[in-house]
Design a protein around this motif. Structure first.
Motif, PDB file in Angstrom:
ATOM      1  N   LEU A   1      -5.788  -8.341 -16.446  1.00 27.66           N
ATOM      2  CA  LEU A   1      -5.972  -7.100 -15.699  1.00 27.66           C
ATOM      3  C   LEU A   1      -4.979  -7.017 -14.545  1.00 27.66           C
ATOM      4  N   LEU A   2      -4.720  -8.150 -13.902  1.00 22.03           N
ATOM      5  CA  LEU A   2      -3.713  -8.169 -12.847  1.00 22.03           C
ATOM      6  C   LEU A   2      -2.318  -7.899 -13.416  1.00 22.03           C
ATOM      7  N   ASP A   3      -2.049  -8.425 -14.614  1.00 22.92           N
ATOM      8  CA  ASP A   3      -0.768  -8.132 -15.268  1.00 22.92           C
ATOM      9  C   ASP A   3      -0.598  -6.631 -15.469  1.00 22.92           C
ATOM     10  N   MET A   4      -1.666  -5.978 -15.925  1.00 22.60           N
ATOM     11  CA  MET A   4      -1.607  -4.535 -16.145  1.00 22.60           C
ATOM     12  C   MET A   4      -1.395  -3.789 -14.825  1.00 22.60           C
ATOM     13  N   ALA A   5      -2.126  -4.217 -13.796  1.00 25.81           N
ATOM     14  CA  ALA A   5      -1.978  -3.562 -12.492  1.00 25.81           C
ATOM     15  C   ALA A   5      -0.560  -3.723 -11.961  1.00 25.81           C
ATOM     16  N   TYR A   6       0.023  -4.906 -12.150  1.00 23.30           N
ATOM     17  CA  TYR A   6       1.389  -5.129 -11.689  1.00 23.30           C
ATOM     18  C   TYR A   6       2.391  -4.308 -12.502  1.00 23.30           C
ATOM     19  N   ALA A   7       2.089  -4.079 -13.786  1.00 23.42           N
ATOM     20  CA  ALA A   7       2.978  -3.238 -14.602  1.00 23.42           C
ATOM     21  C   ALA A   7       3.040  -1.823 -14.051  1.00 23.42           C
ATOM     22  N   VAL A   8       1.909  -1.326 -13.580  1.00 25.12           N
ATOM     23  CA  VAL A   8       1.880  -0.008 -12.954  1.00 25.12           C
ATOM     24  C   VAL A   8       2.594  -0.057 -11.606  1.00 25.12           C
ATOM     25  N   TYR A   9       2.251  -1.038 -10.807  1.00 27.67           N
ATOM     26  CA  TYR A   9       2.804  -1.169  -9.450  1.00 27.67           C
ATOM     27  C   TYR A   9       4.327  -1.275  -9.469  1.00 27.67           C
ATOM     28  N   GLY A  10       4.844  -2.066 -10.386  1.00 22.83           N
ATOM     29  CA  GLY A  10       6.285  -2.305 -10.418  1.00 22.83           C
ATOM     30  C   GLY A  10       7.066  -1.362 -11.301  1.00 22.83           C
ATOM     31  N   GLY A  11       6.403  -0.695 -12.252  1.00 26.07           N
ATOM     32  CA  GLY A  11       7.131   0.067 -13.256  1.00 26.07           C
ATOM     33  C   GLY A  11       6.995   1.572 -13.206  1.00 26.07           C
TER      34      GLY A  11
ATOM     35  N   TYR B   1       0.833  -1.208   0.000  1.00 27.39           N
ATOM     36  CA  TYR B   1       0.000   0.000   0.000  1.00 27.39           C
ATOM     37  C   TYR B   1       0.869   1.260   0.000  1.00 27.39           C
ATOM     38  N   LYS B   2       1.968   1.232   0.725  1.00 25.00           N
ATOM     39  CA  LYS B   2       2.881   2.381   0.736  1.00 25.00           C
ATOM     40  C   LYS B   2       3.490   2.594  -0.645  1.00 25.00           C
ATOM     41  N   ARG B   3       3.809   1.500  -1.311  1.00 28.69           N
ATOM     42  CA  ARG B   3       4.339   1.602  -2.683  1.00 28.69           C
ATOM     43  C   ARG B   3       3.285   2.231  -3.596  1.00 28.69           C
ATOM     44  N   TRP B   4       2.046   1.774  -3.511  1.00 30.94           N
ATOM     45  CA  TRP B   4       0.989   2.355  -4.339  1.00 30.94           C
ATOM     46  C   TRP B   4       0.892   3.870  -4.104  1.00 30.94           C
ATOM     47  N   ASP B   5       0.980   4.286  -2.846  1.00 29.78           N
ATOM     48  CA  ASP B   5       0.819   5.706  -2.528  1.00 29.78           C
ATOM     49  C   ASP B   5       2.025   6.544  -2.944  1.00 29.78           C
ATOM     50  N   SER B   6       3.165   5.874  -3.192  1.00 24.77           N
ATOM     51  CA  SER B   6       4.394   6.614  -3.516  1.00 24.77           C
ATOM     52  C   SER B   6       4.571   6.873  -5.000  1.00 24.77           C
TER      53      SER B   6
ATOM     54  N   LYS C   1      -5.043   6.118  -4.750  1.00 22.52           N
ATOM     55  CA  LYS C   1      -6.107   5.111  -4.962  1.00 22.52           C
ATOM     56  C   LYS C   1      -6.614   5.123  -6.397  1.00 22.52           C
ATOM     57  N   GLY C   2      -5.800   5.650  -7.296  1.00 18.67           N
ATOM     58  CA  GLY C   2      -6.220   5.766  -8.686  1.00 18.67           C
ATOM     59  C   GLY C   2      -6.460   4.437  -9.385  1.00 18.67           C
ATOM     60  N   MET C   3      -5.819   3.364  -8.915  1.00 18.89           N
ATOM     61  CA  MET C   3      -6.046   2.037  -9.510  1.00 18.89           C
ATOM     62  C   MET C   3      -7.168   1.274  -8.805  1.00 18.89           C
ATOM     63  N   GLY C   4      -7.849   1.964  -7.905  1.00 19.72           N
ATOM     64  CA  GLY C   4      -9.051   1.417  -7.299  1.00 19.72           C
ATOM     65  C   GLY C   4      -8.852   0.070  -6.626  1.00 19.72           C
ATOM     66  N   MET C   5      -9.766  -0.868  -6.939  1.00 16.08           N
ATOM     67  CA  MET C   5      -9.744  -2.182  -6.307  1.00 16.08           C
ATOM     68  C   MET C   5      -8.495  -2.974  -6.651  1.00 16.08           C
ATOM     69  N   PHE C   6      -7.847  -2.631  -7.741  1.00 22.14           N
ATOM     70  CA  PHE C   6      -6.635  -3.360  -8.112  1.00 22.14           C
ATOM     71  C   PHE C   6      -5.495  -3.078  -7.133  1.00 22.14           C
ATOM     72  N   GLU C   7      -5.516  -1.926  -6.513  1.00 24.47           N
ATOM     73  CA  GLU C   7      -4.510  -1.656  -5.486  1.00 24.47           C
ATOM     74  C   GLU C   7      -4.695  -2.617  -4.306  1.00 24.47           C
ATOM     75  N   ASP C   8      -5.943  -2.862  -3.935  1.00 31.06           N
ATOM     76  CA  ASP C   8      -6.227  -3.794  -2.844  1.00 31.06           C
ATOM     77  C   ASP C   8      -5.809  -5.220  -3.220  1.00 31.06           C
ATOM     78  N   THR C   9      -6.121  -5.604  -4.455  1.00 35.27           N
ATOM     79  CA  THR C   9      -5.812  -6.975  -4.881  1.00 35.27           C
ATOM     80  C   THR C   9      -4.310  -7.214  -4.929  1.00 35.27           C
ATOM     81  N   ILE C  10      -3.563  -6.266  -5.504  1.00 36.35           N
ATOM     82  CA  ILE C  10      -2.111  -6.431  -5.575  1.00 36.35           C
ATOM     83  C   ILE C  10      -1.503  -6.434  -4.178  1.00 36.35           C
ATOM     84  N   ALA C  11      -1.991  -5.580  -3.303  1.00 37.93           N
ATOM     85  CA  ALA C  11      -1.485  -5.563  -1.931  1.00 37.93           C
ATOM     86  C   ALA C  11      -1.768  -6.891  -1.237  1.00 37.93           C
ATOM     87  N   GLN C  12      -2.949  -7.435  -1.475  1.00 36.49           N
ATOM     88  CA  GLN C  12      -3.279  -8.734  -0.884  1.00 36.49           C
ATOM     89  C   GLN C  12      -2.337  -9.824  -1.397  1.00 36.49           C
TER      90      GLN C  12
END
Length: 342
Positions: free
Chosen positions: A317-327, A17-22, A28-39
Motif C-alpha cells: 500500500l505504501l508502494d502504491m501511495a509513493y507511486a501517486v506521490y512521485g508520479g 504535504y505541499k507536494r501532495w497538495d500540488s 487529501k484524496g489519499m487520506g492517511m497515506f498522505e500523512d504516512t508518506i509525509a512522515q
C-alpha cells in the motif's frame, strides 16, 4: 541506556504535504497515506524503494504456566521453525511485499535451527509468581533489538517491520499496557489466540494480581517490562529505538508490537517520529495504545495473526501511495484547475 537518534526533518515533512497538495487529485484524496508518506519523507535515511524486511522476535513467557493460553509454549518453537523454512504466514505475505523475513530467538525455551540465536534468557519467569526478568536482562534485550535494526540498515534495509512469536504474549502485552496507561486489565485484555470465556477471566485475574503485587512504575517502561513484560516486547522496543538511531521507518504490527512502541516512546521520545502504524488489532488494548501514542493505523481488517503480518500488509500500500506521490502530474501540468482548501 543512552541513544543518539537521527535528526528528523520537519521541513522535509512540510515539503511533502505541499507536494501532495500540488498534484492533480482532490485535496487529501489519499487520506492517511498522505500523512504516512509525509512522515517518512522527514526521515533522513528512508528510501522506500530499497530493501525491506520483517524482523520477528521469538520468545517464550513463563506466565503460560497459569493457564492463560489455549496452547503450550512448544508452539513458539514450531512457528519459529516454519518462519525459518519459509512456511509461516508472514513468509508468504512478505514474498508478495518484496520483504525478507528474519526470525530471531531473543528468548525461546530452546533454540530452533535456522532461527538466529541472540537470546538473552531461555524464557522469562512466570510473573504471577516472580518478576519476568531482571532490569539488566531487560535492558540487554532492548539493546539487542536496537543493534539488530542498525545492523540491517548497514546491510541496505531502509524499512523494517516488527513482528513477534511467543505463546502468552497477549498476556504480557496487556499487563504492560495496563501498567503504562494506568488502566484496569478487564478493559484492555482480550482472548488472544482463542481463549474461552473462563480462560479470559483467568487471564484477567493473573494480570490484576501480578500488577498489584509487583507494582511496576508507570513512568519507567524498563521497570514495567522487566516485571510483567516479555523478551519479544523488549526486543521490539529496542527495534523502534534502533530505527530512530538509523533514521529509517519501523512499522508497528499488532497490539504486541504497539505496546513495544509505547515502551520505546517512554524510553526514547524521539523514536515516535520513526514509528509507522499498519493495522488496528482486534485486541482491546490496541485502541488505547494508539491513542496514547497519537498514531492512527490505516488498515482495519480485524487481523490477529501476529508475526508481523499486518505490518507487511502495509508495504504494498505504501508502494502504491509513493507511486501517486512521485508520479502524478501537478495541476498546472495536467491542465486542471487547482483545488483550493475551503
Amino acid at each position: 541506556m543512552e541513544f543518539k537518534t537521527a535528526v528528523y526533518s520537519e521541513e522535509a515533512r512540510s515539503r511533502a504535504y505541499k507536494r501532495w497538495d500540488s498534484i492533480a487529485k482532490p485535496l487529501k484524496g489519499m487520506g492517511m497515506f498522505e500523512d504516512t508518506i509525509a512522515q517518512i519523507e522527514g526521515m533522513p535515511a528512508a528510501h522506500i524503494g530499497n530493501k525491506r524486511c520483517v524482523l520477528v522476535f521469538c520468545a517464550d513467557n513463563g506466565v503460560v504456566e497459569e493457564g492463560v493460553t489455549q496452547t503450550g509454549s512448544e508452539v513458539t518453537a514450531a512457528v519459529a521453525g516454519n518462519m525459518a523454512s519459509g512456511n509461516a504466514t508472514v513468509c508468504k505475505m512478505a514474498k508478495v511485499a518484496r520483504a525478507d523475513v528474519f526470525p530471531v530467538d531473543i528468548g525461546m525455551l530452546r533454540p530452533v535451527e535456522g532461527v538466529r540465536d541472540v537470546h538473552v534468557l531461555r524464557g522469562t519467569g512466570n510473573f504471577y509468581r516472580t518478576r519476568a526478568m531482571s532490569r539488566e536482562d531487560c535492558e540487554k534485550a532492548i539493546m539487542t533489538g536496537a543493534s539488530l535494526v542498525k545492523e540491517l540498515h548497514a546491510k541496505g534495509y531502509s524499512m523494517i517491520a516488527t513482528g513477534e512469536m511467543g505463546i502468552g504474549n497477549t498476556t504480557t502485552a496487556s499487563a504492560v499496557a495496563c501498567a503504562l496507561l494506568g488502566a484496569e486489565p478487564r478493559y484492555l485484555t482480550g482472548k488472544g489466540a482463542g481463549l474461552s470465556d473462563a480462560g479470559l477471566r483467568r487471564k484477567i485475574e493473573v494480570i490484576e494480581q501480578s500488577l498489584a503485587r509487583l507494582n511496576p512504575d508507570s513512568g519507567d517502561a524498563v521497570d514495567v517490562l522487566s516485571k510483567v513484560g516479555g523478551l519479544d516486547i523488549a526486543g521490539m522496543c529496542g527495534a523502534f529505538i534502533g530505527g530512530a538511531e538509523a533514521g529509517i521507518p519501523v512499522l508497528i504490527d499488532g497490539v504486541i508490537s504497539a505496546v513495544a512502541a509505547l515502551c520505546a516512546a517512554n524510553i526514547c521520545p524521539a523514536s515516535k517520529d520513526y514509528m509507522i502504524a499498519s493495522h488496528m488489532s482486534g485486541e482491546p488494548a490496541a485502541k488505547f495504545v494508539f491513542e496514547k501514542l497519537g498514531i492512527r493505523a490505516p488498515i482495519c481488517a480485524n487481523m490477529a495473526l501476529g508475526e508481523g503480518t499486518g505490518a507487511v500488509a502495509l508495504m504494498p500500500l505504501l508502494d502504491m501511495a509513493y507511486a501517486v506521490y512521485g508520479g502524478m502530474l501537478a495541476f498546472s501540468d495536467a491542465g486542471i484547475e487547482e483545488y483550493k482548501p475551503l
